[in-house]
Motif scaffolding. Sequence first.
Motif, short mmCIF file in Angstrom:
data_model
loop_
_atom_site.label_atom_id
_atom_site.label_comp_id
_atom_site.label_asym_id
_atom_site.label_seq_id
_atom_site.Cartn_x
_atom_site.Cartn_y
_atom_site.Cartn_z
N GLU A 229 49.11 39.96 36.09
CA GLU A 229 49.18 41.42 36.14
C GLU A 229 47.98 42.05 35.42
O GLU A 229 47.40 43.03 35.88
CB GLU A 229 50.49 41.92 35.53
CG GLU A 229 50.58 43.43 35.37
CD GLU A 229 50.53 44.21 36.68
OE1 GLU A 229 50.32 45.44 36.62
OE2 GLU A 229 50.71 43.61 37.75
N VAL A 230 47.60 41.49 34.29
CA VAL A 230 46.44 42.00 33.54
C VAL A 230 45.18 41.82 34.37
O VAL A 230 44.37 42.75 34.50
CB VAL A 230 46.31 41.28 32.18
CG1 VAL A 230 45.00 41.61 31.49
CG2 VAL A 230 47.50 41.62 31.28
N GLY A 231 45.00 40.64 34.95
CA GLY A 231 43.83 40.40 35.78
C GLY A 231 43.77 41.35 36.97
O GLY A 231 42.71 41.87 37.31
N ARG A 232 44.92 41.60 37.59
CA ARG A 232 44.98 42.51 38.73
C ARG A 232 44.54 43.92 38.32
O ARG A 232 43.73 44.55 39.00
CB ARG A 232 46.39 42.55 39.31
CG ARG A 232 46.52 43.36 40.59
CD ARG A 232 47.96 43.46 41.07
NE ARG A 232 48.82 44.16 40.11
CZ ARG A 232 48.79 45.48 39.90
NH1 ARG A 232 47.94 46.23 40.53
NH2 ARG A 232 49.60 46.03 39.02
N ARG A 233 45.05 44.39 37.19
CA ARG A 233 44.70 45.73 36.71
C ARG A 233 43.21 45.82 36.37
O ARG A 233 42.55 46.80 36.70
CB ARG A 233 45.55 46.10 35.50
CG ARG A 233 46.98 46.39 35.87
CD ARG A 233 47.88 46.59 34.67
NE ARG A 233 47.40 47.64 33.78
CZ ARG A 233 47.77 47.72 32.50
NH1 ARG A 233 48.57 46.83 31.96
NH2 ARG A 233 47.30 48.69 31.76
N LEU A 234 42.69 44.78 35.71
CA LEU A 234 41.27 44.79 35.35
C LEU A 234 40.38 44.74 36.59
O LEU A 234 39.36 45.43 36.65
CB LEU A 234 40.95 43.63 34.40
CG LEU A 234 41.49 43.79 32.98
CD1 LEU A 234 41.35 42.49 32.20
CD2 LEU A 234 40.78 44.94 32.26
#
Length: 106
Positions: free
Chosen positions: A32-37
């Motif tokens: 989820e963090v990677g997707r947002r970044l």
Amino acid sequence: MADDTPCTTEDGRYLLINGRRWRATDPMLPEEVGRRLRRHLMAARREVGVALRAADEGAERRARRRVHAAKTALGERGTPWWEQSDEERRERWEAGLATLDEGDGA
């Protein structure tokens, strides 16, 4: 059909694309963090293009700072993720997300 998946170095630290090495994204990033970044990164790259077409140097500088902030949070710039502790890595992406989510980074 050709496989478009980029090759990586044996240690997984770099992607090999058209003969160039590019630092790989930190594999410890939660999905989820990677997707947002990545969403922030793509938006900032689009902003760079808009600014270039408008010949707006101030907007270009702000957009490029956002690109840099996203890539740093992803682990693709700055201190290499393999040289950071797990806590330092987490702090890096949390700080990057906080900055980008607030609309800063510019």
